[in-house]
Write a protein that holds these residues in place. Sequence first.
Motif, PDB file in Angstrom:
ATOM      1  N   MET A  91       0.830  -1.211   0.000  1.00 28.50           N
ATOM      2  CA  MET A  91       0.000   0.000   0.000  1.00 28.50           C
ATOM      3  C   MET A  91       0.864   1.261   0.000  1.00 28.50           C
ATOM      4  N   GLY A  92       2.176   1.079  -0.123  1.00 29.26           N
ATOM      5  CA  GLY A  92       3.068   2.240  -0.212  1.00 29.26           C
ATOM      6  C   GLY A  92       3.740   2.611   1.090  1.00 29.26           C
TER       7      GLY A  92
ATOM      8  N   GLN B 170       1.158   9.654   1.826  1.00 31.74           N
ATOM      9  CA  GLN B 170      -0.104   9.039   1.425  1.00 31.74           C
ATOM     10  C   GLN B 170       0.079   7.550   1.162  1.00 31.74           C
ATOM     11  N   LEU B 171      -0.816   6.737   1.702  1.00 34.44           N
ATOM     12  CA  LEU B 171      -0.857   5.319   1.333  1.00 34.44           C
ATOM     13  C   LEU B 171      -1.791   5.179   0.133  1.00 34.44           C
ATOM     14  N   ASN B 172      -1.627   4.094  -0.593  1.00 27.82           N
ATOM     15  CA  ASN B 172      -2.503   3.843  -1.731  1.00 27.82           C
ATOM     16  C   ASN B 172      -3.280   2.560  -1.512  1.00 27.82           C
ATOM     17  N   GLY B 173      -4.544   2.592  -1.852  1.00 30.44           N
ATOM     18  CA  GLY B 173      -5.381   1.406  -1.719  1.00 30.44           C
ATOM     19  C   GLY B 173      -4.842   0.267  -2.571  1.00 30.44           C
ATOM     20  N   ALA B 174      -5.013  -0.966  -2.099  1.00 38.10           N
ATOM     21  CA  ALA B 174      -4.520  -2.144  -2.831  1.00 38.10           C
ATOM     22  C   ALA B 174      -5.252  -3.373  -2.330  1.00 38.10           C
ATOM     23  N   PRO B 175      -5.267  -4.435  -3.118  1.00 37.35           N
ATOM     24  CA  PRO B 175      -5.760  -5.701  -2.567  1.00 37.35           C
ATOM     25  C   PRO B 175      -4.707  -6.268  -1.629  1.00 37.35           C
TER      26      PRO B 175
ATOM     27  N   LEU C 218      -8.292   2.795   5.758  1.00 37.08           N
ATOM     28  CA  LEU C 218      -9.131   3.953   6.100  1.00 37.08           C
ATOM     29  C   LEU C 218      -8.512   5.274   5.642  1.00 37.08           C
ATOM     30  N   VAL C 219      -7.177   5.309   5.521  1.00 36.41           N
ATOM     31  CA  VAL C 219      -6.537   6.573   5.090  1.00 36.41           C
ATOM     32  C   VAL C 219      -5.898   6.465   3.721  1.00 36.41           C
ATOM     33  N   ALA C 220      -5.955   5.271   3.118  1.00 34.49           N
ATOM     34  CA  ALA C 220      -5.312   5.110   1.806  1.00 34.49           C
ATOM     35  C   ALA C 220      -6.132   5.809   0.726  1.00 34.49           C
ATOM     36  N   ASP C 221      -5.440   6.190  -0.339  1.00 34.55           N
ATOM     37  CA  ASP C 221      -6.122   6.797  -1.468  1.00 34.55           C
ATOM     38  C   ASP C 221      -6.745   5.677  -2.298  1.00 34.55           C
ATOM     39  N   GLY C 222      -8.040   5.707  -2.494  1.00 28.34           N
ATOM     40  CA  GLY C 222      -8.688   4.692  -3.313  1.00 28.34           C
ATOM     41  C   GLY C 222      -9.174   3.510  -2.503  1.00 28.34           C
ATOM     42  N   VAL C 223      -9.300   2.379  -3.201  1.00 28.42           N
ATOM     43  CA  VAL C 223      -9.977   1.223  -2.600  1.00 28.42           C
ATOM     44  C   VAL C 223      -8.962   0.186  -2.092  1.00 28.42           C
ATOM     45  N   THR C 224      -9.169  -0.273  -0.868  1.00 25.81           N
ATOM     46  CA  THR C 224      -8.376  -1.383  -0.312  1.00 25.81           C
ATOM     47  C   THR C 224      -9.319  -2.549  -0.091  1.00 25.81           C
ATOM     48  N   GLU C 225      -8.910  -3.705  -0.538  1.00 24.46           N
ATOM     49  CA  GLU C 225      -9.711  -4.896  -0.267  1.00 24.46           C
ATOM     50  C   GLU C 225      -8.896  -5.841   0.587  1.00 24.46           C
ATOM     51  N   VAL C 226      -9.419  -6.171   1.774  1.00 25.66           N
ATOM     52  CA  VAL C 226      -8.721  -7.070   2.692  1.00 25.66           C
ATOM     53  C   VAL C 226      -9.333  -8.458   2.560  1.00 25.66           C
ATOM     54  N   ARG C 227      -8.526  -9.395   2.121  1.00 22.13           N
ATOM     55  CA  ARG C 227      -9.025 -10.774   1.963  1.00 22.13           C
ATOM     56  C   ARG C 227      -8.697 -11.634   3.168  1.00 22.13           C
ATOM     57  N   ARG C 228      -9.280 -12.818   3.200  1.00 23.81           N
ATOM     58  CA  ARG C 228      -9.130 -13.775   4.312  1.00 23.81           C
ATOM     59  C   ARG C 228      -9.600 -13.171   5.631  1.00 23.81           C
TER      60      ARG C 228
END
Length: 429
Positions: free
Chosen positions: A351-352, A369-374, A391-401
């Motif tokens: 996420m940077g 800035q963090l960036n959203g990532a899977p 919550l503070v990353a730019d864009g979408v983060t998807e947390v799996r498992r």
Amino acid sequence: MDKIRIRGGQTLNGVIRIGGAKNAALPLMAASLLTDEALVLSNVPHLADITTMANLLGQHGVLVSLEGQAGNGGHVGRVMSLTAGEITSTTAPYDLVRRMRASVLVLGPIVAREGVATVSLPGGCAIGTRPVDIHLSGLEALGAEIEVEAGYIRASAPKGLRGARYVFPKVSVGATENLLLAASLAKGETIFENAAREPEITDLCECLIAMGAKIDGVGTATLTVQGVDRLHGAEHSIMPDRIEAGTYAMAAAITGGTVELEGARLDHIEAAAAQLRKTGTTIETRNGGIFVSRANTELLAVDVETDPYPGFPTDLQAQFLALMTTAKGASVITETIFENRFMHVPELQRMGADVTTQGNTAVVRGVDQLNGAPVMASDLRASASLVLAGLVADGVTEVRRIYHLDRGYERLEEKLRLVGADVERVEDS
Ligand code: EPZ
């Protein structure tokens, strides 16, 4: 399997209700094995680990019933009644124990009550090797014979356990709990030294005392237990979850928000609160709960070293590390409890985040800035740290498992949504 999708950038504001503590509830549930009368626990969180323990206890013959409504943002008022009229099986099988290490907490009470217990070895897990040697050497000190064979621990004390002096070679929460449960029904006096002092241990002592146990030194590293012949039923309200509270405090801090943690106790997380204050976050007791705010201040880098209670909890290390990824400056995070508890770092790097690890130390240099990532969750608290970063990353983060998250956080996405986060649980395709 579900995943959590977060669109970062929302400031959290509002009230989050803190539930009952998972890590207090599990040993308290095991305490039901010590009496043939009903142990009635209130403020029981709705979590996967609680269900696992209920299933394990049911398999030993404990009758478990549950009452309580699902409220907005949590199962407020959930009450569990556990009655071990008769222990129908003294064996905890591999299939149930492998799902949760805390299953080993049935060993002490069953051998104390029945004179024999056979429990599968729990094995390692993502955060480290996590042996149970201290649980076993403590039971030996109380007069149990221990054999480990074919992946199973067999403890026997046909004439009952007897009191002894036992010095824990290392502070262990689980071993202190297991041995307290066992010593309550041992013959004579037991003195534990270098016992764990976590609030969950105090909660267990208070419940055992309500059941008729005689324990002195509660809250200190020296616990003296006068064994009794039998314990009786009791009612006990489970303490609030200090790790859930600490996690949401850090969620408020990372987003620059203002949140009230209803029902939480600041005195349970003083070490974490002290470090949070140094980051520029206000954290204080208000309205019987905790008030957290970082509304108009810069987030500053602060060092942290985990330690047994009253030190900074290892269960908040991953979340604090996530908080530091966007702080001003560099922070050094040292993990002293578990040898492999930086599994969140490679995911945060995706996420940077600027983090380097060496052994048990991580150096975090704050980025703008963090960036959203899977990303992939590896264990319970690591999952929470990825949510905080999201919550503070730019864009979408998807947390799996996220089954890891469901083991220890009740309705996390609902609670966060109630304070303004853009977060949802979606089916993983
Ligand atoms: C409890 O685990 C918690 N679990 C953990 O929370 C928490 O991280 C940990 O205490 C430390 O605070 C529950 O309460 C159910 P320990 P526990 O025995 O009891 C070593 C979470 O995220 N050790 O205090 O298993 C061990 O390897 C979980 O909610 C031995 O060497 O932890 C570790 O390095 C994860 N031999 C240290 O002691 C033993 O026999 C402390 O472990 C026992 C432990």
